[in-house]
Design an enzyme around this catalytic site. Structure first.
Site, PDB file in Angstrom:
ATOM      1  CE  LYS A  22      42.279  25.816  30.973  1.00  0.00           C
ATOM      2  NZ  LYS A  22      41.157  26.040  31.954  1.00  0.00           N
ATOM      3  CG  ASN A  23      38.961  24.937  28.952  1.00  0.00           C
ATOM      4  OD1 ASN A  23      39.705  24.819  29.804  1.00  0.00           O
ATOM      5  ND2 ASN A  23      38.381  26.314  28.869  1.00  0.00           N
ATOM      6  CB  CYS A 118      38.053  31.064  40.740  1.00  0.00           C
ATOM      7  SG  CYS A 118      36.972  31.721  39.253  1.00  0.00           S
ATOM      8  NE  ARG A 123      33.786  30.049  36.770  1.00  0.00           N
ATOM      9  CZ  ARG A 123      35.037  29.728  36.193  1.00  0.00           C
ATOM     10  NH1 ARG A 123      35.965  30.298  36.647  1.00  0.00           N
ATOM     11  NH2 ARG A 123      34.905  28.854  35.434  1.00  0.00           N
ATOM     12  CG  ASP A 307      38.081  31.588  28.542  1.00  0.00           C
ATOM     13  OD1 ASP A 307      38.031  30.214  28.191  1.00  0.00           O
ATOM     14  OD2 ASP A 307      37.527  31.931  29.366  1.00  0.00           O
ATOM     15  NE  ARG A 399      44.441  26.543  37.278  1.00  0.00           N
ATOM     16  CZ  ARG A 399      43.325  26.889  37.088  1.00  0.00           C
ATOM     17  NH1 ARG A 399      42.706  28.133  37.984  1.00  0.00           N
ATOM     18  NH2 ARG A 399      42.190  26.221  36.930  1.00  0.00           N
TER      19      ARG A 399
HETATM   20  C1  EPZ Z   1      34.150  27.012  31.249  1.00  0.00           C
HETATM   21  O1  EPZ Z   1      33.896  27.303  32.377  1.00  0.00           O
HETATM   22  C2  EPZ Z   1      35.552  27.311  30.696  1.00  0.00           C
HETATM   23  N1  EPZ Z   1      36.191  26.271  31.738  1.00  0.00           N
HETATM   24  C3  EPZ Z   1      36.059  28.480  31.249  1.00  0.00           C
HETATM   25  O2  EPZ Z   1      37.627  28.644  30.859  1.00  0.00           O
HETATM   26  C4  EPZ Z   1      35.222  29.682  30.355  1.00  0.00           C
HETATM   27  O3  EPZ Z   1      35.631  30.893  30.832  1.00  0.00           O
HETATM   28  C5  EPZ Z   1      33.682  29.412  30.325  1.00  0.00           C
HETATM   29  O4  EPZ Z   1      33.439  27.922  30.232  1.00  0.00           O
HETATM   30  C6  EPZ Z   1      32.828  30.449  29.617  1.00  0.00           C
HETATM   31  O5  EPZ Z   1      33.244  29.820  28.359  1.00  0.00           O
HETATM   32  C7  EPZ Z   1      36.294  24.878  31.338  1.00  0.00           C
HETATM   33  O6  EPZ Z   1      35.876  24.490  30.292  1.00  0.00           O
HETATM   34  C8  EPZ Z   1      37.189  23.963  32.170  1.00  0.00           C
HETATM   35  P1  EPZ Z   1      30.037  28.306  32.282  1.00  0.00           P
HETATM   36  P2  EPZ Z   1      32.530  26.896  32.954  1.00  0.00           P
HETATM   37  O7  EPZ Z   1      29.239  27.147  33.205  1.00  0.00           O
HETATM   38  O8  EPZ Z   1      31.835  25.617  32.580  1.00  0.00           O
HETATM   39  C9  EPZ Z   1      27.135  30.934  35.174  1.00  0.00           C
HETATM   40  C10 EPZ Z   1      39.850  29.292  31.318  1.00  0.00           C
HETATM   41  O9  EPZ Z   1      40.028  30.425  31.285  1.00  0.00           O
HETATM   42  N2  EPZ Z   1      26.873  29.359  35.767  1.00  0.00           N
HETATM   43  O10 EPZ Z   1      29.794  28.205  30.871  1.00  0.00           O
HETATM   44  O11 EPZ Z   1      32.501  26.969  34.573  1.00  0.00           O
HETATM   45  C11 EPZ Z   1      28.522  31.088  35.480  1.00  0.00           C
HETATM   46  O12 EPZ Z   1      29.040  31.659  36.558  1.00  0.00           O
HETATM   47  C12 EPZ Z   1      38.474  28.938  31.993  1.00  0.00           C
HETATM   48  O13 EPZ Z   1      39.984  28.355  30.351  1.00  0.00           O
HETATM   49  C13 EPZ Z   1      25.786  29.590  36.694  1.00  0.00           C
HETATM   50  O14 EPZ Z   1      25.435  30.522  36.992  1.00  0.00           O
HETATM   51  O15 EPZ Z   1      31.593  28.225  32.907  1.00  0.00           O
HETATM   52  C14 EPZ Z   1      29.223  32.095  34.283  1.00  0.00           C
HETATM   53  O16 EPZ Z   1      28.560  33.215  34.566  1.00  0.00           O
HETATM   54  C15 EPZ Z   1      37.933  29.948  32.651  1.00  0.00           C
HETATM   55  N3  EPZ Z   1      25.248  28.152  37.220  1.00  0.00           N
HETATM   56  C16 EPZ Z   1      27.970  31.462  33.135  1.00  0.00           C
HETATM   57  O17 EPZ Z   1      27.101  30.475  33.871  1.00  0.00           O
HETATM   58  C17 EPZ Z   1      26.022  27.139  36.922  1.00  0.00           C
HETATM   59  O18 EPZ Z   1      25.522  26.083  37.492  1.00  0.00           O
HETATM   60  C18 EPZ Z   1      28.837  30.509  32.077  1.00  0.00           C
HETATM   61  O19 EPZ Z   1      29.566  29.848  32.952  1.00  0.00           O
HETATM   62  C19 EPZ Z   1      26.880  27.147  35.963  1.00  0.00           C
HETATM   63  C20 EPZ Z   1      27.159  28.325  35.415  1.00  0.00           C
END
Ligand code: EPZ
Length: 420
Positions: A22-23, A118, A123, A307, A399
């Site tokens: 998916k990702n 979420c 996020r 995850d 999803r």
């Molecule tokens: C990706 O989410 C994945 N989603 C998530 O999978 C996964 O849990 C996550 O990466 C971590 O590996 C997809 O790829 C579609 P991040 P993403 O930006 O990119 C903070 C699933 O179950 N952050 O790596 O949204 C954030 O809040 C989903 O398939 C900021 O603060 O995650 C988090 O604490 C759930 N500011 C950390 O960084 C920003 O601008 C890592 O988030 C962006 C992120």
């Protein structure tokens, strides 16, 4: 609204084939708007709600999208007519933010609803927006929307303060058509980022270093349509391995990439599983073995994936001892804990840690899914529990898992989907 009904304590046995990731697929679908000529054909696409939502979003922009009966998807962006991602679509799938970088880079404009939070956390996306601003975008946020414009994105150095998967992906896609060179420091190293980089390079981009924490991109003038097959889903792989471990069974997971789940395999071996791998399959044997407790700390790849945190928490609920799970990525990713305690699990939360005392038996009960991976972990405890477990709000599962109950039934699980 459907629910899943599980009658537990059936050891899983047999073989299961893993679907596309998916990702990896979601960013590639969004990247299709970057091409100047030809269309993009994506294969090994999982049957997921998030995929159909992304297709709906791209179609609403005017992109021509056709799906064949093997779920291969062909996308032709030459018919695109607007650059707008509305709230009613984005609110159901945060990863819609991944259209922002490609639209800005190709068309110089985009209006995308702020994704909002979420169940697992707030996020935020400020790192995406700061980076695009540094590349020359002017970005306004009003009425819950990101409005971004640019005459031309210009390559520059981007240093992410924290590792961000979709942040890295947005900038990776945006910089392919930017003026000059971009270097992304502290880039995410997830396999899905690597697959996206390979996909973009096949389209004619000039990317090196993807998979390391420093990615270099030379802007090019145009990209062309290609055919590409997405990599297998490492989180689905890990979820099925834990399903075999928690039921004391023996399964082989096919069409997967063992090196992408090394930390998961390591932890499952620590819990007492016998594991062997070939190039594209993994066999786990936990017959007659009670799991040993395993401690995990989540982190950005190649550390233990957040995850898979809920799934290992599930396994630890029946382990013979105490375990500690530390969640370092998201601030609210223990929603599954109170549901598991309804089934007899003994778990205490302390800040970003869950302390689990394994019990001999879990007992089936009605529980509620709250987010994608929490829902998967409730299926896992249901498979291990005595009696019947009913899981509500399973749209969360649909999803991110392709036909999960069919695949589990193939392995001998007593699981069915029924209308509420
Ligand atoms: C990706 O989410 C994945 N989603 C998530 O999978 C996964 O849990 C996550 O990466 C971590 O590996 C997809 O790829 C579609 P991040 P993403 O930006 O990119 C903070 C699933 O179950 N952050 O790596 O949204 C954030 O809040 C989903 O398939 C900021 O603060 O995650 C988090 O604490 C759930 N500011 C950390 O960084 C920003 O601008 C890592 O988030 C962006 C992120």
């Amino acid at each position: 609204m459907d629910k899943l009904i599980i009658n537990g304590m059936v050891p899983l046995n047999g073989e299961v084939a893993i679907s596309g990731a998916k990702n990896a697929v979601l960013p590639m679908l969004c990247a299709s708007v970057l091409v100047d000529s030809g269309s993009v054909v994506l294969k090994n696409i999982p049957h997921l709600h998030d995929v159909t939502t992304t297709v709906r979003l791209l179609r609403s922009m005017g992109v021509s999208v056709t799906l064949d009966d093997n779920m291969n998807i062909e996308l032709d962006p030459s018919t695109i007519k607007n650059f707008y991602a509305p709230y009613d679509l984005v609110k159901t799938m945060r990863s819609s933010i991944l259209v922002l970088g490609p639209l800005l880079s190709k068309f110089g404009q985009a209006k995308v609803s702020l994704p909002g939070g979420c169940a697992i956390g707030t996020r935020p996306v400020e790192m995406h927006l700061d980076a695009l601003t540094r590349m020359g975008a002017s970005i306004k946020i009003e009425n819950g929307y990101i409005t971004a414009t640019t005459t031309k994105l210009v390559g520059t150095n981007i240093n992410f303060p924290k590792s961000t998967v979709t942040g890295t992906e947005n900038i990776l896609m945006a910089s392919t058509l930017a003026e000059g060179n971009t270097i992304i420091y502290n880039a995410a190293r997830e396999p899905e980022v690597v697959d996206l980089g390979n996909f973009l390079n096949e389209m004619g981009a000039s990317i090196t270093g993807h998979g390391t924490d420093t990615i270099k991109i030379k802007g090019v003038s145009e990209l062309k349509g290609i055919s590409y097959s997405a990599l297998p889903d490492r989180i689905e792989t890990g979820t099925f391995l834990v399903a075999a471990a928690i039921t004391g069974g023996k399964i082989t997971v096919k069409n997967t990439i063992p090196e992408h789940v090394e930390t998961i395999i390591q932890k499952l071996k620590e819990s007492g599983a016998k594991i062997s791998s070939s190039k594209t399959s993994i066999t786990l044997d936990m017959k007659g073995v009670k799991p040993k407790p395993v401690n995990i700390e989540t982190g950005a790849y190649p550390l233990f994936p957040t995850d898979m945190q809920a799934q290992i928490t599930a396994l630890n609920t029946i382990a013979d001892g105490i375990s500690i799970i530390k969640e370092n990525i998201f601030e609210n990713r223990f929603m599954h804990v109170q549901e598991m305690t309804r089934m007899g699990a003994e778990i205490r939360l302390e800040k970003n840690c869950a302390i689990i005392s394994g019990v001999d038996n879990l007992v089936g009960a009605p529980v509620m899914a709250t987010d994608l991976r929490a829902s998967a972990s409730l299926i896992l405890v249901g498979l291990a529990a005595k009696g019947t477990t009913e899981i509500e709000r399973i749209y969360h599962i649909d999803r991110g898992y392709d036909c999960i109950e069919e695949k589990l039934r193939q392995l001998g699980a007593d699981i069915s989907r029924e209308p509420m």
